[in-house]
Design a protein around this motif. Sequence first.
Motif, PDB file in Angstrom:
ATOM      1  N   LEU A   1       0.831  -1.203   0.000  1.00  0.00           N
ATOM      2  CA  LEU A   1       0.000   0.000   0.000  1.00  0.00           C
ATOM      3  C   LEU A   1       0.870   1.260   0.000  1.00  0.00           C
ATOM      4  O   LEU A   1       0.549   2.244  -0.682  1.00  0.00           O
ATOM      5  N   LYS A   2       1.969   1.212   0.713  1.00  0.00           N
ATOM      6  CA  LYS A   2       2.878   2.361   0.752  1.00  0.00           C
ATOM      7  C   LYS A   2       3.421   2.664  -0.655  1.00  0.00           C
ATOM      8  O   LYS A   2       3.403   3.801  -1.102  1.00  0.00           O
ATOM      9  N   ARG A   3       3.891   1.626  -1.342  1.00  0.00           N
ATOM     10  CA  ARG A   3       4.438   1.807  -2.697  1.00  0.00           C
ATOM     11  C   ARG A   3       3.335   2.247  -3.655  1.00  0.00           C
ATOM     12  O   ARG A   3       3.539   3.105  -4.507  1.00  0.00           O
ATOM     13  N   LEU A   4       2.143   1.667  -3.523  1.00  0.00           N
ATOM     14  CA  LEU A   4       1.034   2.035  -4.383  1.00  0.00           C
ATOM     15  C   LEU A   4       0.774   3.535  -4.285  1.00  0.00           C
ATOM     16  O   LEU A   4       0.648   4.215  -5.305  1.00  0.00           O
ATOM     17  N   TYR A   5       0.714   4.050  -3.075  1.00  0.00           N
ATOM     18  CA  TYR A   5       0.448   5.484  -2.896  1.00  0.00           C
ATOM     19  C   TYR A   5       1.640   6.351  -3.282  1.00  0.00           C
ATOM     20  O   TYR A   5       1.466   7.527  -3.602  1.00  0.00           O
ATOM     21  N   GLN A   6       2.835   5.779  -3.310  1.00  0.00           N
ATOM     22  CA  GLN A   6       3.985   6.530  -3.823  1.00  0.00           C
ATOM     23  C   GLN A   6       3.875   6.707  -5.332  1.00  0.00           C
ATOM     24  O   GLN A   6       4.221   7.745  -5.873  1.00  0.00           O
ATOM     25  N   VAL A   7       3.391   5.671  -5.981  1.00  0.00           N
ATOM     26  CA  VAL A   7       3.268   5.697  -7.441  1.00  0.00           C
ATOM     27  C   VAL A   7       2.012   6.454  -7.871  1.00  0.00           C
ATOM     28  O   VAL A   7       2.041   7.247  -8.816  1.00  0.00           O
ATOM     29  N   PHE A   8       0.906   6.197  -7.178  1.00  0.00           N
ATOM     30  CA  PHE A   8      -0.372   6.864  -7.472  1.00  0.00           C
ATOM     31  C   PHE A   8      -0.926   7.424  -6.169  1.00  0.00           C
ATOM     32  O   PHE A   8      -1.448   6.662  -5.355  1.00  0.00           O
ATOM     33  N   PRO A   9      -0.814   8.727  -5.967  1.00  0.00           N
ATOM     34  CA  PRO A   9      -1.209   9.316  -4.691  1.00  0.00           C
ATOM     35  C   PRO A   9      -2.706   9.253  -4.384  1.00  0.00           C
ATOM     36  O   PRO A   9      -3.112   9.481  -3.246  1.00  0.00           O
TER      37      PRO A   9
ATOM     38  N   LYS B   1      -6.766   7.405  -5.835  1.00  0.00           N
ATOM     39  CA  LYS B   1      -7.501   6.541  -6.753  1.00  0.00           C
ATOM     40  C   LYS B   1      -7.837   7.296  -8.033  1.00  0.00           C
ATOM     41  O   LYS B   1      -7.806   6.729  -9.129  1.00  0.00           O
ATOM     42  N   ASP B   2      -8.136   8.588  -7.906  1.00  0.00           N
ATOM     43  CA  ASP B   2      -8.414   9.403  -9.093  1.00  0.00           C
ATOM     44  C   ASP B   2      -7.218   9.423 -10.035  1.00  0.00           C
ATOM     45  O   ASP B   2      -7.370   9.270 -11.245  1.00  0.00           O
ATOM     46  N   ALA B   3      -6.028   9.618  -9.474  1.00  0.00           N
ATOM     47  CA  ALA B   3      -4.805   9.636 -10.291  1.00  0.00           C
ATOM     48  C   ALA B   3      -4.591   8.281 -10.961  1.00  0.00           C
ATOM     49  O   ALA B   3      -4.181   8.207 -12.129  1.00  0.00           O
ATOM     50  N   LEU B   4      -4.885   7.216 -10.241  1.00  0.00           N
ATOM     51  CA  LEU B   4      -4.747   5.869 -10.799  1.00  0.00           C
ATOM     52  C   LEU B   4      -5.743   5.651 -11.935  1.00  0.00           C
ATOM     53  O   LEU B   4      -5.374   5.159 -13.005  1.00  0.00           O
ATOM     54  N   LEU B   5      -6.994   6.010 -11.730  1.00  0.00           N
ATOM     55  CA  LEU B   5      -8.001   5.855 -12.781  1.00  0.00           C
ATOM     56  C   LEU B   5      -7.609   6.646 -14.026  1.00  0.00           C
ATOM     57  O   LEU B   5      -7.712   6.144 -15.151  1.00  0.00           O
ATOM     58  N   GLU B   6      -7.145   7.858 -13.844  1.00  0.00           N
ATOM     59  CA  GLU B   6      -6.731   8.670 -14.985  1.00  0.00           C
ATOM     60  C   GLU B   6      -5.592   7.998 -15.744  1.00  0.00           C
ATOM     61  O   GLU B   6      -5.584   7.965 -16.980  1.00  0.00           O
ATOM     62  N   ALA B   7      -4.635   7.426 -15.020  1.00  0.00           N
ATOM     63  CA  ALA B   7      -3.515   6.728 -15.661  1.00  0.00           C
ATOM     64  C   ALA B   7      -3.999   5.481 -16.401  1.00  0.00           C
ATOM     65  O   ALA B   7      -3.529   5.185 -17.510  1.00  0.00           O
ATOM     66  N   VAL B   8      -4.927   4.744 -15.805  1.00  0.00           N
ATOM     67  CA  VAL B   8      -5.494   3.559 -16.458  1.00  0.00           C
ATOM     68  C   VAL B   8      -6.168   3.960 -17.767  1.00  0.00           C
ATOM     69  O   VAL B   8      -5.964   3.319 -18.805  1.00  0.00           O
ATOM     70  N   LEU B   9      -6.952   5.026 -17.734  1.00  0.00           N
ATOM     71  CA  LEU B   9      -7.657   5.465 -18.947  1.00  0.00           C
ATOM     72  C   LEU B   9      -6.694   5.983 -20.012  1.00  0.00           C
ATOM     73  O   LEU B   9      -6.876   5.694 -21.202  1.00  0.00           O
ATOM     74  N   ARG B  10      -5.681   6.714 -19.619  1.00  0.00           N
ATOM     75  CA  ARG B  10      -4.702   7.201 -20.616  1.00  0.00           C
ATOM     76  C   ARG B  10      -3.971   6.032 -21.277  1.00  0.00           C
ATOM     77  O   ARG B  10      -3.726   6.038 -22.488  1.00  0.00           O
ATOM     78  N   ARG B  11      -3.620   5.053 -20.467  1.00  0.00           N
ATOM     79  CA  ARG B  11      -2.944   3.870 -21.002  1.00  0.00           C
ATOM     80  C   ARG B  11      -3.873   3.119 -21.955  1.00  0.00           C
ATOM     81  O   ARG B  11      -3.459   2.664 -23.023  1.00  0.00           O
ATOM     82  N   ARG B  12      -5.131   2.989 -21.571  1.00  0.00           N
ATOM     83  CA  ARG B  12      -6.098   2.296 -22.418  1.00  0.00           C
ATOM     84  C   ARG B  12      -6.303   3.046 -23.731  1.00  0.00           C
ATOM     85  O   ARG B  12      -6.451   2.429 -24.793  1.00  0.00           O
ATOM     86  N   ASP B  13      -6.285   4.367 -23.677  1.00  0.00           N
ATOM     87  CA  ASP B  13      -6.418   5.178 -24.884  1.00  0.00           C
ATOM     88  C   ASP B  13      -5.318   4.813 -25.883  1.00  0.00           C
ATOM     89  O   ASP B  13      -5.599   4.555 -27.060  1.00  0.00           O
ATOM     90  N   THR B  14      -4.101   4.759 -25.415  1.00  0.00           N
ATOM     91  CA  THR B  14      -2.979   4.405 -26.280  1.00  0.00           C
ATOM     92  C   THR B  14      -3.135   2.986 -26.818  1.00  0.00           C
ATOM     93  O   THR B  14      -2.910   2.736 -28.012  1.00  0.00           O
ATOM     94  N   GLU B  15      -3.523   2.060 -25.954  1.00  0.00           N
ATOM     95  CA  GLU B  15      -3.704   0.668 -26.379  1.00  0.00           C
ATOM     96  C   GLU B  15      -4.749   0.549 -27.482  1.00  0.00           C
ATOM     97  O   GLU B  15      -4.535  -0.164 -28.471  1.00  0.00           O
ATOM     98  N   VAL B  16      -5.866   1.221 -27.322  1.00  0.00           N
ATOM     99  CA  VAL B  16      -6.939   1.130 -28.317  1.00  0.00           C
ATOM    100  C   VAL B  16      -6.502   1.737 -29.645  1.00  0.00           C
ATOM    101  O   VAL B  16      -6.704   1.132 -30.707  1.00  0.00           O
ATOM    102  N   ARG B  17      -5.911   2.904 -29.589  1.00  0.00           N
ATOM    103  CA  ARG B  17      -5.457   3.530 -30.846  1.00  0.00           C
ATOM    104  C   ARG B  17      -4.457   2.642 -31.573  1.00  0.00           C
ATOM    105  O   ARG B  17      -4.551   2.444 -32.794  1.00  0.00           O
ATOM    106  N   ASP B  18      -3.494   2.104 -30.825  1.00  0.00           N
ATOM    107  CA  ASP B  18      -2.489   1.224 -31.427  1.00  0.00           C
ATOM    108  C   ASP B  18      -3.125  -0.049 -31.976  1.00  0.00           C
ATOM    109  O   ASP B  18      -2.753  -0.524 -33.057  1.00  0.00           O
ATOM    110  N   ALA B  19      -4.085  -0.612 -31.248  1.00  0.00           N
ATOM    111  CA  ALA B  19      -4.730  -1.853 -31.683  1.00  0.00           C
ATOM    112  C   ALA B  19      -5.524  -1.663 -32.965  1.00  0.00           C
ATOM    113  O   ALA B  19      -5.507  -2.529 -33.844  1.00  0.00           O
ATOM    114  N   ILE B  20      -6.205  -0.542 -33.084  1.00  0.00           N
ATOM    115  CA  ILE B  20      -6.980  -0.273 -34.304  1.00  0.00           C
ATOM    116  C   ILE B  20      -6.045  -0.167 -35.509  1.00  0.00           C
ATOM    117  O   ILE B  20      -6.305  -0.751 -36.566  1.00  0.00           O
ATOM    118  N   THR B  21      -4.955   0.542 -35.339  1.00  0.00           N
ATOM    119  CA  THR B  21      -3.984   0.689 -36.428  1.00  0.00           C
ATOM    120  C   THR B  21      -3.347  -0.654 -36.779  1.00  0.00           C
ATOM    121  O   THR B  21      -3.224  -1.008 -37.956  1.00  0.00           O
TER     122      THR B  21
END
Length: 185
Positions: free
Chosen positions: A39-47, A49-69
Amino acid sequence: MDPETAELRVLEAARALFNERGVQAVGMDAIRSASGVSLKRLYQVFPSKDALLEAVLRRRDTEVRDAITAHAAAAHAATPYERILAVFDWLGEWFAQPDFRGCAFINAYGEIGGVSPAVAAIARTHKTALRAHFAALTAELGAPAVLADQLAILANGAMATAGIQGTPESAIHAKSAAKALLDAA
């Protein structure tokens, strides 16, 4: 565990849990357990849950664009017409995945987009990019600009329908409608 490995594990665990249960039903402790990151490391990386969700969505955005291409390239879709229809083929394959629970952007926006301007912005950016993908291809065809909007609506409608019905059939129907629109243009 180094920060980069921890980040990757947390992102993967959060993506899977958010997809399976929804954003609000998943706490940071569940993500900690699923990722194997303290939990300590998790909060060091993502302070937060909102920051984590945003990172998940940004990563998914890249994955989807790359997959379509990549899908269009693998299908040898050489013309803009073929690359447009390849998007709907990719959607069908995605919808058939056993862990498909709908579009992460539509789901996150529906769940918390009204109270999270950041999530709303990321979802809009992703959907705008899909529309822009269709716009570039329809422009190559010399088709009316409105066709890109129509194709984006078909794709997004297929995503929502497949998520609710739990079948990939909406991709087939959306592709058929897209073909009719393309042929008419």
